[in-house]
Design a protein around this motif. Structure first.
Motif, PDB file in Angstrom:
ATOM      1  N   TYR A 128     -23.118 -23.654  -9.603  1.00 34.50           N
ATOM      2  CA  TYR A 128     -24.097 -22.774  -8.978  1.00 34.50           C
ATOM      3  C   TYR A 128     -23.960 -21.398  -9.635  1.00 34.50           C
ATOM      4  O   TYR A 128     -22.998 -20.670  -9.372  1.00 34.50           O
ATOM      5  CB  TYR A 128     -23.871 -22.705  -7.468  1.00 34.50           C
ATOM      6  CG  TYR A 128     -24.065 -24.049  -6.798  1.00 34.50           C
ATOM      7  CD1 TYR A 128     -25.318 -24.445  -6.343  1.00 34.50           C
ATOM      8  CD2 TYR A 128     -22.997 -24.946  -6.663  1.00 34.50           C
ATOM      9  CE1 TYR A 128     -25.509 -25.697  -5.750  1.00 34.50           C
ATOM     10  CE2 TYR A 128     -23.178 -26.194  -6.077  1.00 34.50           C
ATOM     11  CZ  TYR A 128     -24.431 -26.564  -5.623  1.00 34.50           C
ATOM     12  OH  TYR A 128     -24.615 -27.796  -5.049  1.00 34.50           O
ATOM     13  N   VAL A 129     -24.902 -21.084 -10.501  1.00 33.20           N
ATOM     14  CA  VAL A 129     -24.851 -19.851 -11.276  1.00 33.20           C
ATOM     15  C   VAL A 129     -25.521 -18.749 -10.471  1.00 33.20           C
ATOM     16  O   VAL A 129     -26.737 -18.779 -10.236  1.00 33.20           O
ATOM     17  CB  VAL A 129     -25.544 -20.014 -12.640  1.00 33.20           C
ATOM     18  CG1 VAL A 129     -25.420 -18.733 -13.453  1.00 33.20           C
ATOM     19  CG2 VAL A 129     -24.957 -21.196 -13.402  1.00 33.20           C
ATOM     20  N   GLY A 154     -13.540 -19.870  -4.790  1.00 30.08           N
ATOM     21  CA  GLY A 154     -13.480 -20.791  -3.664  1.00 30.08           C
ATOM     22  C   GLY A 154     -12.900 -22.161  -3.945  1.00 30.08           C
ATOM     23  O   GLY A 154     -12.558 -22.885  -3.009  1.00 30.08           O
ATOM     24  N   THR A 155     -12.770 -22.541  -5.231  1.00 26.68           N
ATOM     25  CA  THR A 155     -12.277 -23.891  -5.538  1.00 26.68           C
ATOM     26  C   THR A 155     -10.805 -23.907  -5.929  1.00 26.68           C
ATOM     27  O   THR A 155     -10.300 -24.935  -6.392  1.00 26.68           O
ATOM     28  CB  THR A 155     -13.099 -24.528  -6.680  1.00 26.68           C
ATOM     29  OG1 THR A 155     -12.961 -23.736  -7.876  1.00 26.68           O
ATOM     30  CG2 THR A 155     -14.568 -24.631  -6.304  1.00 26.68           C
ATOM     31  N   GLU A 156     -10.112 -22.794  -5.748  1.00 28.97           N
ATOM     32  CA  GLU A 156      -8.714 -22.701  -6.182  1.00 28.97           C
ATOM     33  C   GLU A 156      -7.845 -23.797  -5.563  1.00 28.97           C
ATOM     34  O   GLU A 156      -7.097 -24.486  -6.275  1.00 28.97           O
ATOM     35  CB  GLU A 156      -8.143 -21.322  -5.819  1.00 28.97           C
ATOM     36  CG  GLU A 156      -8.768 -20.154  -6.561  1.00 28.97           C
ATOM     37  CD  GLU A 156     -10.022 -19.615  -5.890  1.00 28.97           C
ATOM     38  OE1 GLU A 156     -10.545 -18.590  -6.349  1.00 28.97           O
ATOM     39  OE2 GLU A 156     -10.492 -20.233  -4.896  1.00 28.97           O
ATOM     40  N   LEU A 157      -7.922 -23.960  -4.247  1.00 30.37           N
ATOM     41  CA  LEU A 157      -7.074 -24.942  -3.575  1.00 30.37           C
ATOM     42  C   LEU A 157      -7.428 -26.360  -4.010  1.00 30.37           C
ATOM     43  O   LEU A 157      -6.532 -27.187  -4.252  1.00 30.37           O
ATOM     44  CB  LEU A 157      -7.208 -24.815  -2.052  1.00 30.37           C
ATOM     45  CG  LEU A 157      -6.437 -25.841  -1.223  1.00 30.37           C
ATOM     46  CD1 LEU A 157      -4.956 -25.821  -1.554  1.00 30.37           C
ATOM     47  CD2 LEU A 157      -6.659 -25.601   0.274  1.00 30.37           C
ATOM     48  N   SER A 158      -8.708 -26.657  -4.146  1.00 26.58           N
ATOM     49  CA  SER A 158      -9.095 -28.016  -4.529  1.00 26.58           C
ATOM     50  C   SER A 158      -8.624 -28.348  -5.945  1.00 26.58           C
ATOM     51  O   SER A 158      -8.249 -29.494  -6.231  1.00 26.58           O
ATOM     52  CB  SER A 158     -10.613 -28.205  -4.406  1.00 26.58           C
ATOM     53  OG  SER A 158     -11.315 -27.390  -5.337  1.00 26.58           O
ATOM     54  N   ILE A 159      -8.612 -27.366  -6.841  1.00 25.46           N
ATOM     55  CA  ILE A 159      -8.095 -27.594  -8.196  1.00 25.46           C
ATOM     56  C   ILE A 159      -6.617 -27.946  -8.141  1.00 25.46           C
ATOM     57  O   ILE A 159      -6.148 -28.862  -8.826  1.00 25.46           O
ATOM     58  CB  ILE A 159      -8.330 -26.355  -9.077  1.00 25.46           C
ATOM     59  CG1 ILE A 159      -9.826 -26.198  -9.386  1.00 25.46           C
ATOM     60  CG2 ILE A 159      -7.528 -26.433 -10.374  1.00 25.46           C
ATOM     61  CD1 ILE A 159     -10.183 -24.894 -10.071  1.00 25.46           C
ATOM     62  N   LEU A 160      -5.859 -27.241  -7.302  1.00 27.11           N
ATOM     63  CA  LEU A 160      -4.440 -27.548  -7.150  1.00 27.11           C
ATOM     64  C   LEU A 160      -4.231 -28.927  -6.529  1.00 27.11           C
ATOM     65  O   LEU A 160      -3.337 -29.678  -6.937  1.00 27.11           O
ATOM     66  CB  LEU A 160      -3.767 -26.477  -6.295  1.00 27.11           C
ATOM     67  CG  LEU A 160      -3.669 -25.077  -6.917  1.00 27.11           C
ATOM     68  CD1 LEU A 160      -3.099 -24.092  -5.912  1.00 27.11           C
ATOM     69  CD2 LEU A 160      -2.810 -25.105  -8.178  1.00 27.11           C
ATOM     70  N   GLN A 161      -5.039 -29.266  -5.554  1.00 25.90           N
ATOM     71  CA  GLN A 161      -4.906 -30.584  -4.921  1.00 25.90           C
ATOM     72  C   GLN A 161      -5.179 -31.699  -5.926  1.00 25.90           C
ATOM     73  O   GLN A 161      -4.611 -32.786  -5.814  1.00 25.90           O
ATOM     74  CB  GLN A 161      -5.858 -30.676  -3.727  1.00 25.90           C
ATOM     75  CG  GLN A 161      -5.441 -29.788  -2.563  1.00 25.90           C
ATOM     76  CD  GLN A 161      -6.503 -29.689  -1.482  1.00 25.90           C
ATOM     77  OE1 GLN A 161      -7.704 -29.798  -1.770  1.00 25.90           O
ATOM     78  NE2 GLN A 161      -6.073 -29.480  -0.254  1.00 25.90           N
ATOM     79  N   GLY A 162      -6.025 -31.423  -6.918  1.00 30.16           N
ATOM     80  CA  GLY A 162      -6.297 -32.401  -7.957  1.00 30.16           C
ATOM     81  C   GLY A 162      -5.184 -32.524  -8.977  1.00 30.16           C
ATOM     82  O   GLY A 162      -5.230 -33.396  -9.850  1.00 30.16           O
ATOM     83  N   ASP A 176     -23.168 -13.338 -12.867  1.00 31.79           N
ATOM     84  CA  ASP A 176     -22.509 -14.595 -13.219  1.00 31.79           C
ATOM     85  C   ASP A 176     -21.039 -14.685 -12.842  1.00 31.79           C
ATOM     86  O   ASP A 176     -20.484 -15.777 -12.765  1.00 31.79           O
ATOM     87  CB  ASP A 176     -22.694 -14.921 -14.702  1.00 31.79           C
ATOM     88  CG  ASP A 176     -21.920 -13.989 -15.636  1.00 31.79           C
ATOM     89  OD1 ASP A 176     -21.330 -13.011 -15.156  1.00 31.79           O
ATOM     90  OD2 ASP A 176     -21.923 -14.266 -16.849  1.00 31.79           O
ATOM     91  N   THR A 177     -20.379 -13.543 -12.545  1.00 33.08           N
ATOM     92  CA  THR A 177     -18.977 -13.602 -12.136  1.00 33.08           C
ATOM     93  C   THR A 177     -18.798 -14.256 -10.765  1.00 33.08           C
ATOM     94  O   THR A 177     -17.692 -14.615 -10.394  1.00 33.08           O
ATOM     95  CB  THR A 177     -18.352 -12.196 -12.110  1.00 33.08           C
ATOM     96  OG1 THR A 177     -19.157 -11.340 -11.295  1.00 33.08           O
ATOM     97  CG2 THR A 177     -18.254 -11.617 -13.518  1.00 33.08           C
ATOM     98  N   GLY A 178     -19.887 -14.422 -10.008  1.00 33.83           N
ATOM     99  CA  GLY A 178     -19.814 -15.086  -8.716  1.00 33.83           C
ATOM    100  C   GLY A 178     -20.112 -16.565  -8.780  1.00 33.83           C
ATOM    101  O   GLY A 178     -20.108 -17.250  -7.747  1.00 33.83           O
ATOM    102  N   SER A 179     -20.343 -17.097  -9.977  1.00 31.88           N
ATOM    103  CA  SER A 179     -20.706 -18.505 -10.128  1.00 31.88           C
ATOM    104  C   SER A 179     -19.558 -19.412  -9.693  1.00 31.88           C
ATOM    105  O   SER A 179     -18.385 -19.080  -9.855  1.00 31.88           O
ATOM    106  CB  SER A 179     -21.083 -18.796 -11.574  1.00 31.88           C
ATOM    107  OG  SER A 179     -22.185 -17.983 -11.982  1.00 31.88           O
ATOM    108  N   SER A 180     -19.913 -20.565  -9.145  1.00 22.23           N
ATOM    109  CA  SER A 180     -18.898 -21.448  -8.568  1.00 22.23           C
ATOM    110  C   SER A 180     -19.414 -22.874  -8.515  1.00 22.23           C
ATOM    111  O   SER A 180     -20.627 -23.129  -8.613  1.00 22.23           O
ATOM    112  CB  SER A 180     -18.543 -20.966  -7.155  1.00 22.23           C
ATOM    113  OG  SER A 180     -17.673 -21.865  -6.494  1.00 22.23           O
ATOM    114  N   LEU A 181     -18.488 -23.809  -8.355  1.00 20.36           N
ATOM    115  CA  LEU A 181     -18.871 -25.189  -8.070  1.00 20.36           C
ATOM    116  C   LEU A 181     -19.250 -25.361  -6.604  1.00 20.36           C
ATOM    117  O   LEU A 181     -19.618 -26.460  -6.183  1.00 20.36           O
ATOM    118  CB  LEU A 181     -17.724 -26.143  -8.422  1.00 20.36           C
ATOM    119  CG  LEU A 181     -17.347 -26.230  -9.906  1.00 20.36           C
ATOM    120  CD1 LEU A 181     -16.181 -27.194 -10.105  1.00 20.36           C
ATOM    121  CD2 LEU A 181     -18.528 -26.641 -10.774  1.00 20.36           C
ATOM    122  N   LEU A 182     -19.165 -24.288  -5.844  1.00 19.75           N
ATOM    123  CA  LEU A 182     -19.569 -24.280  -4.440  1.00 19.75           C
ATOM    124  C   LEU A 182     -20.825 -23.422  -4.291  1.00 19.75           C
ATOM    125  O   LEU A 182     -20.923 -22.354  -4.905  1.00 19.75           O
ATOM    126  CB  LEU A 182     -18.458 -23.716  -3.562  1.00 19.75           C
ATOM    127  CG  LEU A 182     -17.104 -24.442  -3.636  1.00 19.75           C
ATOM    128  CD1 LEU A 182     -16.061 -23.682  -2.821  1.00 19.75           C
ATOM    129  CD2 LEU A 182     -17.224 -25.872  -3.148  1.00 19.75           C
TER     130      LEU A 182
END
Length: 313
Positions: free
Chosen positions: A104-105, A167-175, A109-115
């Motif tokens: 989601y761009v 926002g995806t920091e924790l999910s990246i670690l869980q992966g 663009d610094t606020g872009s995320s997979l969320l």
């Protein structure tokens, strides 16, 4: 331009470098960095520049530095890398599962995320400029897991991770659970939301990160709460705004680290110093003779390092 800023720009770069290298972190790095073992530092969300607080690793020739940033234009600095450590760039985004994901761009663009950004009713009066987020465009991109991103780097070295991914920091670690299971990850610096209803829908919350990290044998060493910017844009003493997010530092607990190879504990020492935990570093040097022996054999003047740390604590 302020007079102070204008004056600083008149100072020759050589003079700036001289003054910088008189600071405590630089003095510590000069003594320690050349003798550090191989370690991997992964900067996830590495736009514009590497963070100078990671001096101990940036100045270490054996460090393998991986800058992860899907927007290739934002990591052009890698092409003119001036730090002693080895550097590589990964222009593929990271996610928990890897594979094709929707990016989601945001308008900035610094606020872009997979969320996707979502302004809930409780947040509407707090978000003064929707123009930062909207309009949003969706783009399908390929992603890697953290484990996949490390392919080609040392398969046995300790790993340190810095995450800022909206926002995806924790999910990246869980992966990256296999890395935790193997005790490869030693230290983490991550951004995490403190909002009850995060603006990036589905963001991992700080309390969830703490719970997960404790389950992996880590302890929280530091938290830097970050309050929201006032709608006026002005910072005024005696006024509060709600807590928005935080930067948090986690490291393996000392009892867990004690079961690992000495190279891991030496790298943990460098991580303590990176984050200005001089007392923790002193304690490690005082109680871990194997760490002292390793550094001494490599050529490090441990006595000089200890002297600097004693003056700092």
């Amino acid at each position: 331009m302020s007079l102070g800023l204008a004056a600083r720009r008149l100072i020759p770069q050589s003079a700036k470098n001289f003054l910088r290298q008189r600071t405590l972190p630089w003095r510590v790095s000069i003594l320690l960095s050349p003798y550090l073992p191989i370690s991997i530092c992964v900067d996830v969300g590495a736009s514009y520049y590497p963070h100078g607080k990671w001096l101990a690793f940036l100045n270490a020739p054996r460090t393998q530095w991986l800058a992860v940033e899907p927007n290739e234009a934002n990591i052009g600095y890698v092409k003119s890398w001036r730090w002693p450590c080895q550097v590589a760039a990964c222009t593929t985004g990271l996610s928990r599962e890897g594979g094709t994901q929707t990016l989601y761009v945001t308008n900035v663009d610094t606020g872009s995320s997979l969320l996707p950004p979502e302004i809930t009713p409780s947040m509407k009066h707090r978000v003064s400029s929707l123009g930062y987020f909207f309009p949003v465009t969706e783009r399908r991109i390929e992603t890697l897991t953290l484990v996949q991103a490390l392919a080609g780097l040392s398969a046995t070295a300790p790993v340190f991770v810095k995450l800022d991914t909206q926002g995806t920091e924790l999910s990246i670690l869980q992966g990256a659970q296999p890395l935790f299971d193997e005790r490869r990850i030693v230290g983490i610096e991550m951004e995490s939301t403190l909002l009850a209803q995060p603006v990036m829908k589905g963001s991992g919350k700080f309390w969830q990160a703490c719970e997960y990290m404790e389950q992996q044998g880590f302890e929280l060493l530091h938290i830097k709460p970050i309050a929201a910017v006032a709608r006026s844009g002005r910072v005024r003493s005696g006024r509060n705004t709600y807590l928005n997010e935080c930067d948090a530092v986690f490291a393996l607990r000392p009892d867990v680290a004690a079961t690992l190879a000495v190279e891991y504990r030496v790298s943990l020492l460098a991580f303590y110093l990176t984050n200005l935990f001089y007392e923790e570093a002193m304690s490690l040097l005082e109680h871990d003779a194997e760490v002292v022996s390793f550094l001494s054999i490599q050529g490090c003047s441990v006595d000089a390092l200890v002297a600097i740390l004693k003056a700092a604590v």
